[in-house]
Design a protein around this motif. Structure first.
Motif, mmCIF file in Angstrom:
data_model
loop_
_atom_site.group_PDB
_atom_site.id
_atom_site.type_symbol
_atom_site.label_atom_id
_atom_site.label_comp_id
_atom_site.label_asym_id
_atom_site.label_seq_id
_atom_site.Cartn_x
_atom_site.Cartn_y
_atom_site.Cartn_z
ATOM 1 N N ALA A 38 5.881 6.526 4.972
ATOM 2 C CA ALA A 38 5.675 6.967 3.593
ATOM 3 C C ALA A 38 4.215 7.320 3.360
ATOM 4 O O ALA A 38 3.897 8.298 2.664
ATOM 5 C CB ALA A 38 6.128 5.875 2.624
ATOM 6 N N CYS A 39 3.323 6.545 3.938
ATOM 7 C CA CYS A 39 1.889 6.823 3.807
ATOM 8 C C CYS A 39 1.549 8.184 4.402
ATOM 9 O O CYS A 39 0.829 8.980 3.786
ATOM 10 C CB CYS A 39 1.088 5.718 4.492
ATOM 11 N N VAL A 40 2.049 8.462 5.594
ATOM 12 C CA VAL A 40 1.768 9.751 6.231
ATOM 13 C C VAL A 40 2.306 10.898 5.379
ATOM 14 O O VAL A 40 1.652 11.935 5.227
ATOM 15 C CB VAL A 40 2.363 9.783 7.657
ATOM 16 N N LYS A 41 3.493 10.712 4.820
ATOM 17 C CA LYS A 41 4.051 11.731 3.924
ATOM 18 C C LYS A 41 3.095 11.985 2.761
ATOM 19 O O LYS A 41 2.796 13.140 2.416
ATOM 20 C CB LYS A 41 5.404 11.267 3.401
ATOM 21 N N SER A 42 2.613 10.923 2.149
ATOM 22 C CA SER A 42 1.705 11.051 1.010
ATOM 23 C C SER A 42 0.384 11.681 1.418
ATOM 24 O O SER A 42 -0.189 12.492 0.672
ATOM 25 C CB SER A 42 1.456 9.671 0.385
ATOM 26 N N MET A 43 -0.107 11.334 2.613
ATOM 27 C CA MET A 43 -1.388 11.859 3.083
ATOM 28 C C MET A 43 -1.350 13.371 3.272
ATOM 29 O O MET A 43 -2.377 14.044 3.132
ATOM 30 C CB MET A 43 -1.783 11.175 4.388
ATOM 31 N N THR A 44 -0.190 13.896 3.609
ATOM 32 C CA THR A 44 -0.085 15.335 3.845
ATOM 33 C C THR A 44 0.014 16.135 2.556
ATOM 34 O O THR A 44 0.003 17.374 2.597
ATOM 35 C CB THR A 44 1.137 15.651 4.726
ATOM 36 N N LEU A 45 0.094 15.457 1.412
ATOM 37 C CA LEU A 45 0.279 16.151 0.140
ATOM 38 C C LEU A 45 -1.029 16.454 -0.571
ATOM 39 O O LEU A 45 -1.060 17.309 -1.460
ATOM 40 C CB LEU A 45 1.194 15.324 -0.774
ATOM 41 N N SER A 46 -2.095 15.754 -0.232
ATOM 42 C CA SER A 46 -3.398 16.038 -0.840
ATOM 43 C C SER A 46 -4.506 15.463 0.029
ATOM 44 O O SER A 46 -4.300 14.479 0.748
ATOM 45 C CB SER A 46 -3.491 15.451 -2.255
ATOM 46 N N PHE A 47 -5.680 16.086 -0.039
ATOM 47 C CA PHE A 47 -6.808 15.603 0.760
ATOM 48 C C PHE A 47 -7.247 14.217 0.298
ATOM 49 O O PHE A 47 -7.647 13.383 1.113
ATOM 50 C CB PHE A 47 -7.989 16.570 0.676
ATOM 51 N N LYS A 48 -7.183 13.952 -0.996
ATOM 52 C CA LYS A 48 -7.577 12.639 -1.513
ATOM 53 C C LYS A 48 -6.680 11.553 -0.942
ATOM 54 O O LYS A 48 -7.157 10.496 -0.513
ATOM 55 C CB LYS A 48 -7.525 12.633 -3.037
#
Length: 709
Positions: A44-54
């Motif tokens: 889930a973290c990796v998914k979120s990381m790919t959605l924005s640079f922040k």
């Protein structure tokens, strides 16, 4: 083509190394799609990381950037970059670990062959590649294999610095240790005693220059280690994700608390709310939940695997024989489901609820049921031996018997390399024997030193016996090593004897190979032909690698628990151990129904759902990429949300649907009370056809509420 064949004939070690590396990558990556997205917390973290640079920079667990994960960024950055290249697939997240495992195998060869010869390098690389815990860690999206590769690179630069007398290589070694810190924090520093002492005693400069170089290197280590940490600390806290597994939103607390003293002493250092639901990924394909340890996560009951057959242990969980134990050792469950599977404490649904949120770890520390009691013999107990201790006894004997006579006036690089691996093994063995909390897959940190020292020992046996000696005492070292090797083999046989299924094929293979090897050695003692000795040792080595190789195959043939992975025959025997990280058929349907309902009613600018623990929302993030808020983080104990903040977020329309999983005390109870008093209970019939599982999601019991605008 012809020149290549000629080159391989002149250098046969090249194709041998290629085959070993190919074997390693195959074990690490074959049928990897069976693992889905692996550990859903990091997926889930990796998914979120790919959605924005922040989100990428702060390793945010959720797309909204509300809470981070409890790890530093480098390993997850690597996974996110892989996903950006290949797309969001489970195999894309697991690929960096598989590559790191295979690359580490090659590094083991390079580091060993340079000082102890190519045969020792090849044997060491093979032993490392088939170490079960190495395969387990390489097939999971935890970042341990990335860490090992980085630390092996640091070792290469350390040796180069000692060989050349140039500081720049020592500084590069320090750089890689710092990078390791940014993969698994303080775990990277476990090799610092070996690095520091090896350089201090074997570098060629005068002692003053050695100390100065060491001080400068530590400055580099700390500078690289804490660069990202300080960036997080000095960034306005209200504008970044809350630091998971902390009570003060501090990365420093995470380093020295949850990822520091808690690992060593097994004592809680932070968190305020509790909440101990087991992760949904801990349920097997049949819906049965494995046994739970003190942190509330599902844990296999046995270190060879999950409760091997024909086994018993005493109350302390110590000793080679062992399976089910009482609460002082591995921990058994009192309940069983309708299929006769053991259920965790806290209810028949497999949630393993704990009112303390898993923070009260007791005398054995967190993970006590997974790793047993602290003891000098812990690494040989039933919970841990099958993961990475197959050659531990022989490696220790090799460390003691292969040491050349010391001449401090004529120290050489070979001695330095040997001391380095010895110190690596000693440091790791002491920590894993007495630490209060760790998971079994952490034992991959011991694998490099065990493999190298064992490879050196095996080649030393051959080199010590292949020549006739005038003095009989010159045979003492290789003969003692051979005796240690056979004793180590006997321990392996004891392990295999615990499994009735393995008695019919694996045990006969091991005994037959061992018998042939011993018989050939007896022939060599009469005829003194090197070929006979070489074949004898090769057959004995074959006998000794049979069991660990089979254990290494089990996470390939089966699917292990994605949260706390392990290797063992139960993964492929009798349909057990299918810790696929998937839900039961019923639980999966319930989760899918709830997800569809939430997505259908999702309002732009709000959270899809809010819950206390990350395990309650991780699958939703993976499936939809929509913002979900797990205000308590992984353990459910973060203080990222107060009642006043909840009121504000409700008023802003950010929090609409709220999933309650129970009462945990502290501010969690205040939030629960506020939700029950001010939100509307959602009729489970709107999203579930099974009214007996009201609000059930991801194997987690819960009740869904709605804040109406």
């Amino acid at each position: 083509m012809q020149p290549i064949i000629v080159k391989f004939r002149k250098k046969p070690y090249i194709p041998a190394l290629i085959l070993i590396a190919a074997l390693s990558f195959t074990l690490n990556f074959y049928a990897i799609s069976n693992y889905g997205t692996g550990n859903e917390y990091y997926a889930a973290c990796v998914k979120s990381m790919t959605l924005s640079f922040k989100n990428f920079f702060f390793v945010s667990f959720d797309p909204a950037g509300m809470v981070s994960v409890d790890k530093p960024p480098l390993g997850l950055w690597t996974q996110a970059i892989s996903v950006l290249i290949f797309g969001y697939h489970g195999w894309a997240m697991l690929l960096p670990q598989a590559l790191a495992g295979a690359a580490s195998t090659v590094m083991i060869y390079i580091l060993t062959a340079r000082y102890f010869g190519r045969p020792a390098g090849l044997v060491s690389a093979l032993l490392f590649a088939i170490t079960p815990v190495v395969v387990v860690a390489s097939r999971n999206n935890t970042m341990d294999m990335q860490l090992i590769f980085v630390l092996l690179a640091a070792a290469w630069f350390l040796f180069r610095s000692i060989d050349s007398g140039r500081w720049k290589y020592l500084f590069l070694a320090a750089l890689f240790v710092g990078l390791g810190f940014n993969i698994k924090m303080l775990q990277a520093y476990m090799i610092l005693p070996a690095v520091a002492l090896t350089y201090l005693f074997f570098a060629k400069e005068k002692i003053g220059k050695r100390i100065l170089a060491g001080i400068l290197s530590m400055v580099i280590v700390l500078g690289v280690s804490f660069a990202w940490v300080l960036a997080v600390e000095f960034y306005p806290a209200e504008n970044r994700p809350y630091v998971d597994s902390t009570s003060s939103n501090s990365m420093i607390e995470l380093i020295f608390g949850h990822n520091g003293t808690e690992r060593l002493f097994g004592q809680s250092m932070g968190g305020g709310m509790g909440g101990g639901f087991g992760r949904s990924s801990d349920r097997d394909a049949s819906g049965s939940a494995p046994q739970t340890n003190d942190d509330g996560n599902g844990t296999p009951s046995d270190g060879y695997g999950q409760g091997a057959p024909d086994s018993n242990t005493n109350g302390s969980g110590q000793g080679m024989p062992g399976g089910n134990t009482d609460g002082n050792g591995q921990g058994t469950s009192d309940g069983a489901d309708e299929n006769g599977q053991n259920m965790p404490d806290g209810g028949a649904d497999g949630r393993g609820d704990r009112q303390d949120g898993g923070r009260n770890m007791g005398a054995n520390g967190m993970g006590g049921s997974e790793i047993g009691n602290a003891s000098p013999l812990r690494l040989w107990t039933s919970n841990l031996y099958g993961q990475g201790s197959w050659f531990l006894l022989f490696a220790l004997c090799s460390m003691l018997l292969c040491m050349n006579k010391w001449n401090f006036r004529r120290k050489n690089e070979r001695q330095g390399a040997f001391v380095f691996w010895s110190l690596w093994l000693i440091t790791m063995a002491v920590f894993f024997s007495f630490a209060g909390f760790y998971h079994r897959y952490y034992l991959c940190m011991m694998a490099p030193a065990i493999a190298v020292l064992s490879g050196i020992g095996i080649v030393t046996i051959y080199n010590g016996l292949k020549h006739r000696r005038e003095k009989k005492t010159e045979y003492l070292r290789p003969v003692l090593l051979l005796a240690a090797f056979l004793l180590n083999l006997a321990l392996q046989i004891v392990c295999v004897l615990r499994y009735s299924e393995l008695k019919t094929w694996l045990l006969p293979v091991m005994l037959a190979a061992a018998g042939i090897g011993i018989l050939l050695f007896a022939v060599y003692c009469v005829r003194h032909k090197r070929g006979i000795l070489a074949v004898s040792l090769a057959v004995l080595v074959l006998s000794s690698v049979a069991a660990p190789f089979y254990w290494a195959l089990t996470p390939v043939m089966g699917v292990t628990n994605s949260t706390m992975p392990y290797a063992g025959p139960e993964l492929v025997q009798s349909g057990q151990g299918n810790g696929t990280g998937m839900l039961s058929e019923n639980g999966s349907a319930q989760s899918a129904s709830l997800e569809a309902y939430l997505v259908k009613n999702y309002k732009e600018g709000s959270f899809l759902v809010t819950a206390q623990r990350s395990s309650s929302v991780a699958q939703f993030i993976i499936d939809t990429g929509l913002p979900c808020y797990a205000y308590g983080g992984f353990l459910g104990s973060d203080n990222s949300l107060t009642v006043d903040q909840l009121k504000t977020l409700v008023a802003q329309g950010k929090i609409t649907y709220f999933l309650l999983n129970g009462s945990f005390g502290g501010s969690g109870s205040d939030i629960e009370s506020y939700v029950k008093e001010n939100a509307v209970l959602v009729d489970s019939g709107e999203y579930s056809s099974n009214t007996s599982n009201v609000g059930q999601m991801g194997g987690q019991g819960g009740t869904l509420y709605l804040f109406q605008s």
